[in-house]
Every structure is written in structure tokens, then in C-alpha cells.
Scaffold this motif. Structure first.
Motif, short mmCIF file in Angstrom:
data_model
loop_
_atom_site.label_atom_id
_atom_site.label_comp_id
_atom_site.label_asym_id
_atom_site.label_seq_id
_atom_site.Cartn_x
_atom_site.Cartn_y
_atom_site.Cartn_z
N ILE A 82 0.84 -1.20 0.00
CA ILE A 82 0.00 0.00 0.00
C ILE A 82 0.87 1.25 0.00
O ILE A 82 0.51 2.28 -0.59
CB ILE A 82 -0.98 0.00 1.20
CG1 ILE A 82 -2.20 0.90 0.89
CG2 ILE A 82 -0.32 0.46 2.47
CD1 ILE A 82 -3.15 0.35 -0.11
N ASP A 83 2.05 1.17 0.63
CA ASP A 83 2.98 2.29 0.61
C ASP A 83 3.48 2.58 -0.81
O ASP A 83 3.64 3.74 -1.21
CB ASP A 83 4.18 2.02 1.52
CG ASP A 83 3.84 2.17 3.00
OD1 ASP A 83 2.82 2.83 3.31
OD2 ASP A 83 4.59 1.62 3.84
N GLU A 84 3.71 1.52 -1.57
CA GLU A 84 4.15 1.68 -2.96
C GLU A 84 3.06 2.36 -3.79
O GLU A 84 3.34 3.24 -4.61
CB GLU A 84 4.48 0.31 -3.57
CG GLU A 84 5.74 -0.33 -3.02
CD GLU A 84 5.98 -1.71 -3.62
OE1 GLU A 84 5.21 -2.08 -4.54
OE2 GLU A 84 6.92 -2.40 -3.19
N ILE A 85 1.82 1.94 -3.56
CA ILE A 85 0.70 2.54 -4.29
C ILE A 85 0.53 4.00 -3.90
O ILE A 85 0.28 4.87 -4.74
CB ILE A 85 -0.60 1.75 -4.03
CG1 ILE A 85 -0.47 0.32 -4.54
CG2 ILE A 85 -1.79 2.44 -4.68
CD1 ILE A 85 -1.59 -0.60 -4.10
N ASN A 86 0.71 4.28 -2.61
CA ASN A 86 0.61 5.66 -2.13
C ASN A 86 1.69 6.53 -2.75
O ASN A 86 1.46 7.71 -3.10
CB ASN A 86 0.71 5.69 -0.61
CG ASN A 86 0.47 7.08 -0.04
OD1 ASN A 86 -0.47 7.76 -0.44
ND2 ASN A 86 1.30 7.50 0.90
#
Length: 495
Positions: free
Chosen positions: A369-373
Motif C-alpha cells: 500500500i505504501d508503494e501505491i501511495n
């Protein structure tokens, strides 16, 4: 045979021109004719038996008519679909449905399930006929949904460990439910769902009408939040004058319970101190949570809770069994705006199959989710871009085909962390955040985008009530003249 009788027989034969040879031939022909007739009957009976055995051990039995609704005939297989839908929840919860359901009438569970299956078929067919008569047709999106359901059966069967779609359908929906049967029912159901939704969407009310209705029925909507814990008085078993054992409160039991309750009340200022005080009295004891409309609150403390209260108020109330401590938390008047958000969900994976999520498994979801953010932060940060990311990455099948959009969210609808983001003070369009979320169905992380506020929840509650009442009246009228009848195959439903 006497000599006289024999003489008369021969005399009769001579008079009729019948000699011995002819008589013998006649008797032989009669015997042969009887033997042939018996053989033919036996052959037919054997054939019928063989056909019955073949039918009972083939799919043909499930094509027999089991019920009719108006002009539509439902086969045994079709009715097994409705039967399974009615009966499966009982099996899921471990309820024994093998015997009698109602001892007074003698109705068995099987009787009940078959009756309800017919009622469900009446409901579906009745509203389907109404939709067709009104010229309503399945939308492109509805047809796509049907096609996707049917085309995905192979994957669904495999996911549940079945070697074929046929075996999966039999296990999931009942004997005789083929792909053709399922497609017919799914198509009818989808059309009826779209049609009835269009009926409900057609009911419109002004804000003044909704406000007036809400105010008139406010007691049905306003909810009160509170915590409570009951200190039960000590009891003992005694024998009464009739020799029967009964449970009674020991002498001084109520006074002792009152003293403990007062001690808890004195320490309870908020949820944390209330829990601590209760655990000091009895380790491991659980404080109960209440969030109810007035009519659902225990009458022992209803008037106190619904009176002029301030968060943190505490009271102690008693009855013949003990004393209850109540901590008031607040009232929800429903005068807040519902909200719309978009989100991207990444679920943790139980990679080791132990039924729980380790720190490493949660960390993997958080990293994703951090990568998507990071991709979001590097973009133009428009709502359209977020929607595209949701369709690309989100694992929430309920929204990932709609750009992650959820509209009309009300308090308490979402998991706590998600809810807290949605209704945080000062929330504005374009705000985003990563929140952890978990429920019985998942554990993972949401990247949430706040779209904006909608209508007052109080007005939406009033609208739901008015629409529900109007639709119920319409549905009753629409189904009033629908008729049903059972056919030969009815006895085979559930087999």
C-alpha cells in the motif's frame, strides 16, 4: 365328471359339429393364447421396471415438473435450487432438520422447505412477469453480470475443490441444477433486482417531507450510547413448602451487591476507568455496550439514559436480583452528513495458512500500500487518477470496478479506523490517508480518498423508511394474483 354329464357334453359337441380333434385343438389354442398374454404382461412390467430404474438413476428425474407458477413450469431441478437456498442456512448453523419442525401440526422440516421453495418461486416469477408486462428489459450491465457469473463457474468450482462445474452445482444448489437451470434463474433474478430497484428509485420526497417524517418518528431513529455492568446478588438453593427447589437471594445479598456497584460507580469516569473498576471487582468480567433507540433500552434504566444527560454521567439501579452500574456516553441525533470516499484495499495474505496474520504478513501488505501511495503522491493527485489506481490495484471486489467508490457512508458502517477517517472533524475533499482495517473477512490496509459530504443521515433514514413502506405496498399488490400449484415431481424436491 359324472357319466351323465360327459354324455351330455359329447352330445352337445356333436350337435355343434365339434369332434374330439377339433375340441382338443380349441383347448390348445386357448392355452397358447393365455400363455402369450401372460408373457406379454410380464414383459411390459419388466420394461416398466427397467425404465423406472433408469429414470431414477439419471438426470431425467430432475426434469419432471414439480410446480407451476401462473404459466411457468418449474422442474424438480429448478425447485431444488429454491429448496437449497431456504435450507442451507439451517445446515450451516448446525440445526438438525431431519425430523419434525412443528410438533403440533406434524410439519417436518422437509415439508417447510418445500413450501418455502414454492413461495420463493412465486415471488421470483410473479415479479418477473410484472417486469416483462411493463416492458422492462435487462440492462447491458445486468447481462454482463449474468454472463460473468456463468463464465466464472469453472474457476469457482475449482476454488472450492470440485473437479467439474456439474459436481459443484449439485453440491452448492441441489440435484438437477444444471448450468442451463442456473442461467435461467440468475437471469430472472437479475432482471427482477433491476426492475424492483427502478420502482424504489421512482419514489421521491422533498426535504421538507423527509424532515417532517423524521421529526414525527424521531424516537425510532435517535440512538443512545452507554456502558453497563450488573453486580448480581449472591444466591442459594432452598426447598419450599411444596418440596420444590428454588433459588433465592441470600440474606444481605442485595446490600452487598449494592455496595460493590456503588464502588464501581465511584471509580467509573469513562470507558477505561469503568473497565478497570469492573475488573478490580471480578477479573476477566466484561462491561457491556449499549447503542440503542429508546424502546430497546432496558426499562430499568431507560428513563435515566434518555433524560438530560452529559457524557460521563453514572448511575446505579437495582432490582430483586442485583444492581446495575450505567455510564452514559452520548446521544446520536443522526444530524450529520453522510460521506462518499474512494479507497484502495490491499489485504494481508495468510501465506503459512495458520489462520492468522503475522507481523511479517501484515508488513508485506503495508509495503504494497505504501508503494501505491507513492505512485499516487507522484501523480497529478486528481480524483480521476485515484479512481484509476483503485481499479488497477484494489482488492475490494465490491468497489474496484467503480474506481473504489463508496457513496452514502454513515457512521458505524465501516470498520473503526475507516470510519474515523471518514468522520474526522474538518475533513475536506481530496484528503487521503492510509488506515489499517480488519474484520472477520480480512485484515489489511486502505488508501482512502475523501470525495465529499452528502445528504443529512436523518433525511436518508426517513427516505429509506418511506420508500420501504411504499414499495412493500406495491409489492403486495403486484403479487396478489400470482397462483401456484404442485405437480407430480413435487414429492421429489429436496432429493
Amino acid at each position: 365328471m359324472s357319466a351323465s354329464s360327459e354324455k351330455k357334453r359329447r352330445q352337445s359337441e356333436r350337435e355343434q359339429g365339434i369332434d374330439k380333434a377339433a375340441a382338443a385343438k380349441s383347448e390348445e389354442e386357448a392355452r397358447n393364447k393365455k400363455s402369450k398374454r401372460n408373457w406379454t404382461i410380464g414383459t411390459v412390467l419388466i420394461a416398466v421396471l427397467l425404465i423406472a430404474i433408469f429414470v431414477l438413476n439419471s438426470s431425467l428425474i430432475y426434469k419432471l415438473p414439480a410446480a407451476t407458477v401462473d404459466n411457468r413450469t418449474f422442474s424438480v431441478g429448478s425447485m431444488n435450487y429454491f429448496y437449497t437456498n431456504v435450507s442451507s442456512p439451517y445446515s450451516y448453523y448446525g440445526i438438525d432438520t431431519s425430523g419434525v419442525k412443528d410438533s403440533e401440526t406434524g410439519e417436518t422440516w422437509n415439508d417447510y422447505f418445500k413450501t418455502q421453495a414454492v413461495e420463493n418461486a412465486k415471488y421470483l416469477e410473479g415479479l418477473y412477469e410484472k417486469a416483462v408486462a411493463d416492458g422492462f428489459t435487462l440492462s447491458e450491465e445486468g447481462q454482463k453480470s449474468v454472463d460473468e457469473t456463468m463464465s466464472g463457474l469453472s474457476d469457482t468450482a475449482a476454488n472450492y475443490g470440485y473437479s467439474s462445474v456439474k459436481k459443484f452445482l449439485r453440491a452448492a444448489y441441489g440435484n438437477g441444477v444444471t448450468e442451463s437451470v442456473l442461467r435461467d434463474i440468475v437471469t430472472m433474478s437479475t432482471l427482477v433486482n433491476e426492475y424492483t430497484q427502478s420502482i424504489q428509485d421512482g419514489y421521491t420526497y422533498s426535504n421538507d417531507e423527509l424532515t417532517s417524517y423524521f421529526n414525527e418518528h424521531k424516537a425510532d431513529y435517535v440512538t443512545y450510547s452507554y456502558l453497563y455492568y450488573t453486580v448480581s446478588a449472591e444466591t442459594e438453593e432452598t426447598t419450599n413448602a411444596e418440596g420444590k427447589t428454588e433459588t433465592t437471594v441470600v440474606e444481605g445479598g442485595l446490600a452487598a451487591a449494592k455496595a460493590e456497584a456503588d464502588k464501581i460507580a465511584a471509580a467509573a469516569k469513562n470507558e477505561d476507568t469503568f473497565n478497570a473498576a469492573v475488573n478490580a471487582y471480578k477479573e476477566g468480567a466484561a462491561v457491556q455496550t449499549g447503542s440503542n433507540v429508546a424502546s430497546s433500552i432496558n426499562e430499568l434504566y431507560r428513563d435515566w439514559v434518555t433524560g438530560a444527560r452529559t457524557a460521563g454521567d453514572v448511575t446505579v439501579v437495582g432490582d430483586d436480583n442485583g444492581y446495575t452500574v450505567v455510564l452514559y456516553q452520548g446521544v446520536e441525533n443522526q444530524q450529520y452528513h453522510e460521506v462518499s470516499v474512494r479507497h484502495i484495499l490491499i489485504k494481508a495474505e495468510d501465506t503459512d495458512g495458520d489462520g492468522s496474520y503475522s507481523e511479517e504478513e501484515l508488513a508485506a501488505a503495508k509495503a504494497k500500500i505504501d508503494e501505491i501511495n507513492a505512485e499516487w503522491e507522484a501523480s497529478d493527485k486528481t480524483e480521476e487518477t485515484f479512481a484509476a489506481l483503485a481499479e488497477k490495484y484494489s482488492e475490494d471486489t465490491g468497489s474496484n470496478t467503480k474506481g473504489g467508490l463508496y457513496e452514502g457512508i454513515y457512521k458505524g458502517q465501516m470498520v473503526q479506523e475507516f470510519n474515523d477517517f471518514c468522520f474526522a472533524s474538518g475533513r475536506k475533499t481530496g484528503d487521503t490517508a492510509i488506515v489499517h482495517g480488519s474484520s472477520s473477512g480480512y485484515d489489511g490496509y486502505h488508501l482512502v480518498y475523501f470525495v465529499g459530504e452528502g445528504n443529512l443521515h436523518s433525511l436518508e433514514m426517513a427516505r429509506d423508511s418511506l420508500v420501504s413502506a411504499a414499495y412493500s405496498e406495491w409489492e403486495t399488490a403486484a403479487l396478489a394474483d400470482v397462483t401456484s400449484a404442485t405437480k407430480f415431481g413435487y414429492k421429489l424436491i429436496g432429493k
